[in-house]
Write a protein that holds these residues in place. Structure first.
Motif, short mmCIF file in Angstrom:
data_model
loop_
_atom_site.label_atom_id
_atom_site.label_comp_id
_atom_site.label_asym_id
_atom_site.label_seq_id
_atom_site.Cartn_x
_atom_site.Cartn_y
_atom_site.Cartn_z
N PRO A 1 10.48 10.81 -81.03
CA PRO A 1 10.52 10.15 -79.61
C PRO A 1 10.87 10.96 -78.35
O PRO A 1 11.49 11.69 -78.65
N ASP A 2 9.93 10.89 -77.45
CA ASP A 2 10.36 11.67 -76.43
C ASP A 2 11.53 10.83 -75.66
O ASP A 2 11.64 9.60 -75.79
N PRO A 3 12.41 11.28 -74.94
CA PRO A 3 13.63 11.08 -74.59
C PRO A 3 13.61 9.87 -73.49
O PRO A 3 14.32 8.79 -73.50
N LEU A 4 12.36 9.83 -72.73
CA LEU A 4 12.10 8.48 -71.85
C LEU A 4 11.73 7.32 -72.61
O LEU A 4 12.05 6.40 -72.31
N GLN A 5 11.06 7.31 -73.67
CA GLN A 5 10.61 6.50 -74.68
C GLN A 5 11.84 5.76 -75.19
O GLN A 5 11.89 4.82 -75.41
N VAL A 6 12.73 6.73 -75.63
CA VAL A 6 14.10 6.22 -76.26
C VAL A 6 14.87 5.45 -74.94
O VAL A 6 15.37 4.25 -75.55
N ARG A 7 14.75 5.80 -73.84
CA ARG A 7 15.51 5.24 -72.78
C ARG A 7 14.97 4.02 -72.66
O ARG A 7 15.77 2.89 -72.13
N MET A 8 13.64 3.93 -72.70
CA MET A 8 12.99 2.59 -72.09
C MET A 8 13.38 1.53 -72.88
O MET A 8 13.73 0.33 -72.79
N LEU A 9 13.28 1.96 -74.50
CA LEU A 9 13.41 0.99 -75.45
C LEU A 9 15.09 0.49 -75.58
O LEU A 9 15.46 -0.66 -75.61
N ASN A 10 15.68 1.44 -75.18
CA ASN A 10 17.29 1.14 -75.10
C ASN A 10 17.50 0.18 -73.88
O ASN A 10 18.32 -0.70 -74.03
N ASP A 11 16.66 0.50 -72.82
CA ASP A 11 17.03 -0.42 -71.91
C ASP A 11 16.75 -1.84 -72.21
O ASP A 11 17.19 -2.84 -71.40
N GLN A 12 15.76 -1.92 -72.86
CA GLN A 12 15.34 -3.43 -73.33
C GLN A 12 16.37 -4.19 -73.92
O GLN A 12 16.58 -5.28 -74.05
N LEU A 13 16.86 -3.29 -75.03
CA LEU A 13 18.02 -3.69 -75.81
C LEU A 13 19.34 -4.18 -74.81
O LEU A 13 19.72 -5.32 -75.06
N MET A 14 19.42 -3.09 -74.11
CA MET A 14 21.03 -3.38 -73.33
C MET A 14 20.79 -4.40 -72.41
O MET A 14 21.67 -5.57 -72.06
N LEU A 15 19.44 -4.75 -71.72
CA LEU A 15 19.25 -5.59 -70.84
C LEU A 15 18.99 -7.19 -71.45
O LEU A 15 18.98 -8.30 -70.48
#
Lengths: 697, 697
Positions: free
Chosen positions: A604-618
């Protein structure tokens, strides 16, 4: 002692539901070590294992000895000395963190008067004193004497010298007082003798005052804490049981945080309420006593309480490890520092673990071996015993930043409640100390489990109340939180809590001899908490399992249908929108899990990971609604707010139903039921929306 | 008409302060075109310019003709037909978006009765009708007749048939009624005749009812709207001025959003208040009339209002362009669709621009030429005229997702208020239509400017009230918002608003002939709004200038010091913590600007860009405090909440001071001043903390 066997368990974690599952995966093949963290670097299991091995029981024991050497009541010189100890450790050139600072709030605490000790005495009608309760605990180990041992008192109880006939009021619940009244017992002007348990400390005085009671005594009943044992040879220092003179101190304030600055940090410039107008203090003088004294009290009682309120400076200490890749994502790990007396179990057992964990991580950091992907914030909170004050003020001060960036909060307060045996363990596994080499996971699942439709038998988690510093994080900020402890086997003792809780007998010797000789349970907590911390800070994808959250929602829904369904139907209130919302959540959660699995297989590209993690975090944030429970200070989380009933279901709906139940159709109470149902449906729909693919608005 | 010269300006943008500066940079050298967007791709100036060139005035004119062909009151069949038109455009295979959906809320609207028209009549004491006001506007162009032209009425005014002596009450402010009372005029049982302006529509009835007034009439005074002109040959269709029979309709509801579902989306299952208990409706029958009738009314007046409340379905239409790189970042661009009658200016001039902009972008998208970095969400809101209902329900439904992910909201409602001349323009510049080739930026700065300590003379922005659909975004969700329009030269006319506002004379012909012949002002708005939209959706770094926000804070602070300083000092309230907080904000903002500059020169990694953009995006959120103004429904933004005074400063502090001013030291009102000051200090400290380097917790 044979009857108090040990159990490794994790108590009271609310929201990091997925971690339970993940903790079981210690057998995952180890990845190869990449020394320079890159944005693609996932958790390095070799480093994790190395950290697990370095967590040292004897160092935890030494930490505990040092932390609990002297009483360190919030804001006392000894408490401040511990602030310096923490700063020194976290600034150590060889095992310190990137930075460490203390920050101080000016908060309202409550202390007994040195000049006029609080007093409970029995008098005859002419005023002669027939008997006086102890004003301090018996000095059994040489540690219960001296000027720094604060005498037993009820923090925030108002001063006063009521006298009156003694009435035994059981646990001092509303029901207890109603029963007494129904029996024709005159309560006006009496002193109520109550035992700990059944309701909050301060609530006993609130309930009592409604019936005109003039003062309240609270004692610890041997049935509740010692499995009925009460003689000196059966109790500490001959066992872990509470001795007859032991008195549980505690805060009798109804809310948490600094009482003068609700929703504001207690900085010097902050607006402060007039102390005379503060709500939440006990309305009448209240004093805790030991069971030794409680059984003697019979007739006319004089209670003299000379507590006074004082503005004091109380410090938090924060230690930071900057994240290498996502420094703006914070994994917080904290415990309070202040104790009522020596506080060896509460809270030093947690702080001893914290210091060992920060030493091991700090050492790797200083060597240049490791830096986490995300930032780690270690916290030592002040004035928790008075009502989670240090942590609450912190959440008030950094509200926005924490809501934006906090991944999770891990709390380890009392790390070990119970006795343990030391065992050797095969490498790579965390032993459950008393159970013959079972892993923590296997031990956990043995004692606390539930059946998951997806995974079968899994460890179960309790839900988070307001018992320690996680409360403002989960309830006020909506940050996924966890509280970790080893506890005792509840099939072997019915003790309400470990017996010397909040007494002068909670000392290093008590822990070393009775609670965890060899400190292997402490070590196991360090490993468990360390593993959780590492997984949260280093995993490429956040180890938060949203489908597990769906299972909780489903169980809450089923409980609502079973327990409230008929009642609601009678009032033409349909649960269908709630069912739909839960289904949407489950669907979105399942689909998200699949997207994560697919991404994990790809690169995965780093922004994809970040976007997904934001969903989890929030996700956890989406359950907050500051307008849902305006009467419940700080409680905004629509799933974990306090529930009055015993059924594990949606609190707002359940509470509203129980209030509406005996009102007529069309009453404001029934409108409130409908409002609560809508709030819940909107929150769940919003949560599902947060989990759905981000491009599908 | 000579006296109504045109002016290009941007009215009422609150929070996208930096964009003003950036709009001036049309001369930046063009970058080379990279066809495949990558995560490193910045805004492509060549594409931007191509889009600017493609925005076509004649297409906007055609859009407007189609949009305003028929009256399209919220939830009417014609309004629903426009929903279909929008869907068709946004799903067009050649110029449509990625997806488009309509969503429907069930909301409480208010309509006049068809069977019993509202009536205002003058009677003699025996009950004979001496004179009746018009029940509809004069059919001057053939468009003011017919069943779909809703008769003038005050939406949400209660039905009733009061009669009484007429009293002229000026603007119907609290002060106006106090004056009448002071003059010994008996108000009980009278009908108050008031003119528009000075206070909100509904407030006139609220103020009147306090004095026992039985009914309220509201007319548009030629002095306020027509620079005093009132004869038929001086007014429409002979000029843009309001004809004598013109009546301004409007919502008389005090709050916004669906009245039955505050803070909840008006989905079918949502809890609804009992309409009889709703607060915010006018307390007494109210009816708007034209100035033709107003001047005749003299004596005993009968007012018959037969308005009724109806639950109606009202649709929003959303059209999405998925972002290529950060699909979870939403730039929203919206306008309402519903009008009181034909609504050519309000709102179709905005929708005509919206459709042209979405056509040009959709065409590039379908050709595969372009896809924005971030997602773009186009919105057509329903039922705005009744109180921003569609947009408010949307923010209630998607509260969490929007708070997590919305970068900004751009509103273009009335896109052109005034007359314009058509001019040619050099390529690469957006012409200010009437000013001889000046760029939009130069024209803007000429009419609306302020002096910045950093940049010198810059365009100035107004602040956002609750006049259109941006209100729930900025006040309730803390999303950076902007409202864009071309307005008329206020030195040439004192018209309160364009004259045919909310009347049956706001038609296509009116716009085509008087407001913007040639549609070059509309085109300029399309280019301005399009440029803002592109810069927000495509720039690598978000074009939000936080130092500009610092300048606003500084000016608010100076105003507070000058206007409230002495008063506060007299009450021992120090502004020092506020000064410190503003300084911290300025320091953090300046340092952040420097970090952005430095990163722009280097090749930043995508996560660094994202982290920085998150700081910029979430800055606005840090100013929200849902507990700051519990009485002000939806208003949570501590900087932009409504202010009662005229000084541009911090609203909570200023309002609290004005309430406390005449109370004694130690009153609850002075405690509230201190609380407001603390809320403000904590918000500013929190904002500064959000701007500081993310690794320095």
């Amino acid at each position: 002692m044979k009857w108090v066997n040990v159990l490794g368990g994790i108590v009271g974690a609310a929201a990091l539901l997925g971690l339970g599952i993940i903790l079981g995966h210690f057998a995952i093949p180890k990845g190869s070590y990449v020394p320079t963290p890159s944005i693609f670097q996932d958790l390095d299991l070799e480093i994790l294992e190395s950290i697990m091995q370095q967590l040292d029981a004897s160092r935890i024991r030494e930490n505990l000895r040092e932390l609990s050497r002297e009483p360190h009541l919030a804001s006392s010189p000894q408490d401040e000395a511990l602030v310096q100890l923490l700063l020194q450790r976290w600034r150590d050139p060889e095992s310190g963190l990137d930075s460490a600072e203390a920050s101080t709030y000016e908060v309202l605490l409550s202390f007994p008067s040195r000049e006029q000790p609080n007093r409970v005495a029995v008098g005859d009608p002419t005023g002669n004193v027939l008997f006086s309760c102890r004003q301090s605990e018996q000095n059994l180990t040489g540690e219960q004497g001296g000027p720094d041992v604060v005498p037993p008192y009820a923090a925030y109880a108002p001063p006063g010298t009521p006298q009156g006939l003694l009435v035994y009021a059981n646990q001092g619940t509303e029901e207890d007082f109603m029963k007494l009244q129904a029996q024709g017992i005159k309560l006006e002007g009496t002193i109520a003798l109550t035992r700990y348990g059944g309701t909050g400390r301060g609530a006993k005085a609130v309930n009592a005052a409604k019936h005109g009671v003039a003062g309240v005594l609270v004692y610890t009943d041997p049935a509740d804490i010692n499995d009925g044992q009460s003689s000196t040879n059966e109790t500490f220092p001959n066992s872990w049981r509470l001795p007859p003179s032991g008195v549980e101190r505690g805060s009798y304030y109804e809310y948490f945080g600094d009482p003068l600055t609700p929703y504001l940090p207690a900085n010097p410039s902050s607006f402060r309420l007039d102390p005379d107008t503060v709500s939440g203090f006990p309305p009448i003088p209240t004093q805790p006593i030991g069971f030794e004294d409680a059984k003697i009290l019979l007739c006319q009682v004089n209670v003299s309480v000379y507590n006074r309120l004082e503005l004091r400076n109380s410090s938090n200490v924060l230690g930071i490890i900057r994240g290498a890749v996502e420094p703006d994502r914070y994994v917080l790990y904290g415990n309070h520092r202040d104790s009522w007396v020596h506080g060896a179990v509460d809270p030093s057992s947690g702080t001893a673990v914290l210091l060992e964990l920060s030493r091991v991580l700090g050492t790797l950091l200083k060597k240049g071996t490791w830096r986490p992907r995300r930032s780690i914030v270690f916290a030592s909170w002040g004035a928790e015993e008075f009502g989670l004050i240090g942590s609450t003020e912190f959440t008030e001060e950094f509200f926005s930043k924490l809501q934006e960036r906090a991944v999770a909060y891990i709390n380890v307060d009392i790390s070990v409640f119970g006795v343990s045996l030391r065992l050797n363990s095969p490498p790579g596994q965390i032993p459950a100390p008393s159970l013959g080499g079972l892993s923590i996971y296997d031990n956990w699942i043995r004692y606390f489990n539930r059946s998951s439709p997806v995974y079968g038998l899994v460890p179960s988690l309790g839900s988070l109340g307001a018992g320690s510093d996680y409360a403002p994080f989960i309830h006020f900020l909506g940050i996924s939180s966890m509280d970790i402890a080893y506890t005792y086997d509840r099939s072997k003792t019915s003790a309400r809590i470990y017996p010397t809780y909040h007494t002068a007998f909670d000392t290093f010797g008590y822990v070393d001899k009775f609670v965890d000789p060899g400190f292997s349970s402490h070590q196991a907590v360090a490993r468990t908490a360390g593993s959780v911390l590492l997984r949260l800070s280093d995993s490429l994808f956040l180890p938060l399992n949203v489908s597990d959250y769906g299972e909780t929602l489903r169980s809450f829904l089923q409980a609502a249908q079973q327990n409230l369904g008929v009642l609601l139907e009678q009032h033409s209130i349909s649960l269908v929108p709630l069912v739909t919302a839960v289904e949407k959540f489950e669907g979105a959660a399942g689909a998200l899990d699949q997207r994560i699995s697919a991404l994990q297989k790809a690169t995965p590209d780093p922004l994809q990971v970040r976007m997904l993690n934001d969903q989890l975090m929030l996700l956890e944030r989406t359950f907050l609604n500051p307008r849902a429970f305006p009467e419940e200070r700080y409680y905004s989380h629509v799933l974990w707010a306090p529930r009055t009933g015993s059924v594990a279901t949606f609190p707002g709906l359940a509470n509203a139903c129980s209030r509406a139940m005996n009102t007529s159709l069309g009453s404001p109470a029934w409108a409130e039921v409908q409002r609560q149902l809508s709030i819940l449906v909107v929150a769940l729909e919003g949560a599902a929306a947060t989990l759905r693919p981000v491009a599908d608005f």
